[in-house]
Design a protein around this motif. Structure first.
Motif, PDB file in Angstrom:
ATOM      1  N   SER A  81       0.859  -1.192   0.000  1.00  0.00           N
ATOM      2  CA  SER A  81       0.000   0.000   0.000  1.00  0.00           C
ATOM      3  C   SER A  81       0.887   1.232   0.000  1.00  0.00           C
ATOM      4  O   SER A  81       1.455   1.600   1.017  1.00  0.00           O
ATOM      5  CB  SER A  81      -0.905   0.001   1.229  1.00  0.00           C
ATOM      6  OG  SER A  81      -1.703   1.163   1.265  1.00  0.00           O
TER       7      SER A  81
ATOM      8  N   ASN B 201       1.615   5.303  -0.692  1.00  0.00           N
ATOM      9  CA  ASN B 201       1.000   6.615  -0.806  1.00  0.00           C
ATOM     10  C   ASN B 201       1.219   7.157  -2.212  1.00  0.00           C
ATOM     11  O   ASN B 201       2.183   6.790  -2.894  1.00  0.00           O
ATOM     12  CB  ASN B 201       1.599   7.585   0.216  1.00  0.00           C
ATOM     13  CG  ASN B 201       1.211   7.240   1.640  1.00  0.00           C
ATOM     14  OD1 ASN B 201       0.130   6.699   1.875  1.00  0.00           O
ATOM     15  ND2 ASN B 201       2.089   7.537   2.584  1.00  0.00           N
ATOM     16  N   GLU B 202       0.317   8.023  -2.650  1.00  0.00           N
ATOM     17  CA  GLU B 202       0.486   8.632  -3.958  1.00  0.00           C
ATOM     18  C   GLU B 202       1.751   9.485  -3.972  1.00  0.00           C
ATOM     19  O   GLU B 202       2.124  10.086  -2.961  1.00  0.00           O
ATOM     20  CB  GLU B 202      -0.743   9.482  -4.290  1.00  0.00           C
ATOM     21  CG  GLU B 202      -2.018   8.666  -4.427  1.00  0.00           C
ATOM     22  CD  GLU B 202      -3.214   9.527  -4.796  1.00  0.00           C
ATOM     23  OE1 GLU B 202      -3.081  10.380  -5.680  1.00  0.00           O
ATOM     24  OE2 GLU B 202      -4.273   9.337  -4.183  1.00  0.00           O
TER      25      GLU B 202
ATOM     26  N   ARG C 171      -6.667  10.989  -4.047  1.00  0.00           N
ATOM     27  CA  ARG C 171      -7.787  10.280  -4.629  1.00  0.00           C
ATOM     28  C   ARG C 171      -8.497   9.383  -3.612  1.00  0.00           C
ATOM     29  O   ARG C 171      -9.727   9.259  -3.633  1.00  0.00           O
ATOM     30  CB  ARG C 171      -7.281   9.442  -5.818  1.00  0.00           C
ATOM     31  CG  ARG C 171      -8.366   8.800  -6.663  1.00  0.00           C
ATOM     32  CD  ARG C 171      -9.298   9.834  -7.303  1.00  0.00           C
ATOM     33  NE  ARG C 171      -8.589  10.816  -8.083  1.00  0.00           N
ATOM     34  CZ  ARG C 171      -8.305  10.675  -9.372  1.00  0.00           C
ATOM     35  NH1 ARG C 171      -8.646   9.585 -10.013  1.00  0.00           N
ATOM     36  NH2 ARG C 171      -7.682  11.641 -10.030  1.00  0.00           N
ATOM     37  N   LYS C 172      -7.745   8.749  -2.721  1.00  0.00           N
ATOM     38  CA  LYS C 172      -8.348   7.851  -1.737  1.00  0.00           C
ATOM     39  C   LYS C 172      -9.288   8.599  -0.797  1.00  0.00           C
ATOM     40  O   LYS C 172     -10.195   7.998  -0.211  1.00  0.00           O
ATOM     41  CB  LYS C 172      -7.248   7.136  -0.936  1.00  0.00           C
ATOM     42  CG  LYS C 172      -7.770   6.029  -0.029  1.00  0.00           C
ATOM     43  CD  LYS C 172      -6.645   5.286   0.665  1.00  0.00           C
ATOM     44  CE  LYS C 172      -7.193   4.195   1.558  1.00  0.00           C
ATOM     45  NZ  LYS C 172      -6.117   3.463   2.270  1.00  0.00           N
TER      46      LYS C 172
ATOM     47  N   SER D  82       0.158  10.983   3.037  1.00  0.00           N
ATOM     48  CA  SER D  82      -1.030  10.132   3.146  1.00  0.00           C
ATOM     49  C   SER D  82      -2.317  10.934   2.985  1.00  0.00           C
ATOM     50  O   SER D  82      -2.371  12.136   3.287  1.00  0.00           O
ATOM     51  CB  SER D  82      -1.026   9.404   4.499  1.00  0.00           C
ATOM     52  OG  SER D  82      -0.968  10.330   5.565  1.00  0.00           O
ATOM     53  N   PRO D  83      -3.387  10.294   2.508  1.00  0.00           N
ATOM     54  CA  PRO D  83      -4.645  10.985   2.246  1.00  0.00           C
ATOM     55  C   PRO D  83      -5.379  11.355   3.539  1.00  0.00           C
ATOM     56  O   PRO D  83      -5.218  10.697   4.570  1.00  0.00           O
ATOM     57  CB  PRO D  83      -5.455   9.966   1.437  1.00  0.00           C
ATOM     58  CG  PRO D  83      -4.891   8.644   1.846  1.00  0.00           C
ATOM     59  CD  PRO D  83      -3.437   8.873   2.123  1.00  0.00           C
TER      60      PRO D  83
ATOM     61  N   ARG E  90      -7.121   8.838   6.109  1.00  0.00           N
ATOM     62  CA  ARG E  90      -7.810   7.803   5.342  1.00  0.00           C
ATOM     63  C   ARG E  90      -6.919   6.577   5.176  1.00  0.00           C
ATOM     64  O   ARG E  90      -6.684   6.104   4.069  1.00  0.00           O
ATOM     65  CB  ARG E  90      -8.244   8.379   3.992  1.00  0.00           C
ATOM     66  CG  ARG E  90      -9.283   9.469   4.117  1.00  0.00           C
ATOM     67  CD  ARG E  90     -10.569   9.005   4.789  1.00  0.00           C
ATOM     68  NE  ARG E  90     -11.239   8.034   3.960  1.00  0.00           N
ATOM     69  CZ  ARG E  90     -12.139   8.351   3.025  1.00  0.00           C
ATOM     70  NH1 ARG E  90     -12.477   9.611   2.836  1.00  0.00           N
ATOM     71  NH2 ARG E  90     -12.711   7.418   2.301  1.00  0.00           N
ATOM     72  N   GLN E  91      -6.440   6.076   6.312  1.00  0.00           N
ATOM     73  CA  GLN E  91      -5.585   4.885   6.299  1.00  0.00           C
ATOM     74  C   GLN E  91      -6.348   3.640   6.722  1.00  0.00           C
ATOM     75  O   GLN E  91      -5.840   2.533   6.630  1.00  0.00           O
ATOM     76  CB  GLN E  91      -4.380   5.104   7.224  1.00  0.00           C
ATOM     77  CG  GLN E  91      -3.473   6.223   6.779  1.00  0.00           C
ATOM     78  CD  GLN E  91      -2.338   6.471   7.763  1.00  0.00           C
ATOM     79  OE1 GLN E  91      -2.559   6.623   8.966  1.00  0.00           O
ATOM     80  NE2 GLN E  91      -1.132   6.516   7.253  1.00  0.00           N
TER      81      GLN E  91
ATOM     82  N   SER F 221     -10.343   1.581   6.864  1.00  0.00           N
ATOM     83  CA  SER F 221     -11.675   1.487   6.277  1.00  0.00           C
ATOM     84  C   SER F 221     -12.613   0.777   7.246  1.00  0.00           C
ATOM     85  O   SER F 221     -12.179  -0.012   8.090  1.00  0.00           O
ATOM     86  CB  SER F 221     -11.627   0.714   4.953  1.00  0.00           C
ATOM     87  OG  SER F 221     -10.759   1.334   4.034  1.00  0.00           O
TER      88      SER F 221
END
Length: 314
Positions: free
Chosen positions: A30, A32-33, A142-143, A258-259, A285-286, A288
């Motif tokens: 996973s 990050n962008e 985006r996430k 990170s988002p 947003r790590q 869900s």
């Protein structure tokens, strides 16, 4: 050890189960962008010099090189002024002219100008006689729901009071009726007294990881005074700018690029303000929600807030 915790400001029920952090997990890559390198992108509608891509500015701050922040109508709005059942406006607020800017690398002056824009647009939109509430929010990466990379926030005015705000108002009002004290004063005093969850305690704001929240790793910035957002003064904004700069600098050291989502919970129009304080939610947003959370409305956390606060306090 398992225990039930109740979020003081909205009554969310959180089951704290620390041993769940030891669950075996399949390895998942996973990443990050990637961070954006270029300050300008010729195809980006939000870059300085590309104003022809967007409607005319509703607000802007300029220096000798041009605008530094600006707000413009969203070309794909959530609401508009042409419907009877849900009326409002939707603007995009461009945080900085820099395409490669973001909350992790913005300086104090950039945050200051951005917050001045927040206040101006909020003050303008809340005056509409049909508007009951104004929402300021930001999606990063985006996430977290961002559709464009250029750093931007959004502001939406609506003709109803959102359910989450109704619930927070009701809880804080009932607390005052039952205790003859203000809920947010008690939360702030308790957090300062216990110290464990405090990230930063400044003159006008308290930044904490709440004891219970459905969002693991959530951070809240609480206004210490019960003032309306449109009534914040320049000194308030200056102090908040410094907090945001230092907070996101430390978050980057811990989590990288990170988002996250940010939203400001403020007063609806014509609501008495004494028992409710403006506050800012910062949601990483790590993590869900799983089937248990979605199926029951109960939320599970396995990380003590103190562990998170200790890593990013300043």
């Amino acid at each position: 050890m398992k225990e039930i915790r109740i979020d003081d400001i909205n009554n969310d029920i959180v089951i704290f189960a620390k041993d769940r952090a030891k669950r075996p997990m399949d390895k998942v890559i996973s990443e990050n962008e990637e961070e954006i390198i270029d300050e300008y992108n010729k195809d980006c509608p939000f870059c300085r010099g590309n104003e022809h891509y967007t409607p005319e500015s509703r607000f802007k701050i300029e220096d000798e090189n041009g605008w530094t922040v600006r707000s413009t109508d969203n070309k794909f709005p959530i609401v508009d002024k042409f419907q009877e059942n849900i009326y409002g406006s939707h603007e995009v607020m461009i945080d900085t002219y820099r395409h490669n800017g973001n909350f992790y690398n913005m300086n104090e002056d950039e945050f200051y100008n951005m917050l001045l824009m927040y206040r101006d647009r909020y003050s303008n939109l809340i005056k509409d006689e049909k508007v009951q509430y104004v929402s300021i929010f930001k999606n990063y990466l985006r996430k977290a729901g961002a559709s464009l990379n250029h750093p931007h926030s959004q502001i939406v005015s609506i003709s109803i009071i959102p359910p989450d705000i109704e619930r927070e108002l009701y809880i804080s009002k009932q607390y005052y009726i039952e205790n003859k004290r203000y809920l947010y004063d008690d939360i702030i005093n308790e957090e300062i007294r216990e110290k464990d969850r405090v990230i930063n305690n400044s003159e006008r704001f308290l930044t904490v990881v709440p004891r219970s929240t459905k969002y693991t790793g959530e951070i809240r910035i609480l206004f210490k005074k019960s003032i309306r957002f449109e009534n914040t003064c320049n000194e308030d904004i200056k102090e908040l700018s410094k907090i945001l700069k230092n907070l996101f600098l430390n978050l980057f050291k811990v989590n990288g690029n990170s988002p996250f989502n940010i939203f400001i919970h403020s007063h609806p129009k014509n609501i008495k303000s004494d028992y409710f304080n403006v506050h800012i939610h910062i949601i990483p947003r790590q993590h869900s929600f799983g089937g248990f959370e979605l199926g029951t409305g109960l939320y599970v956390s396995s990380i003590e807030p103190k562990e998170i606060a200790d890593k990013i306090k300043f």
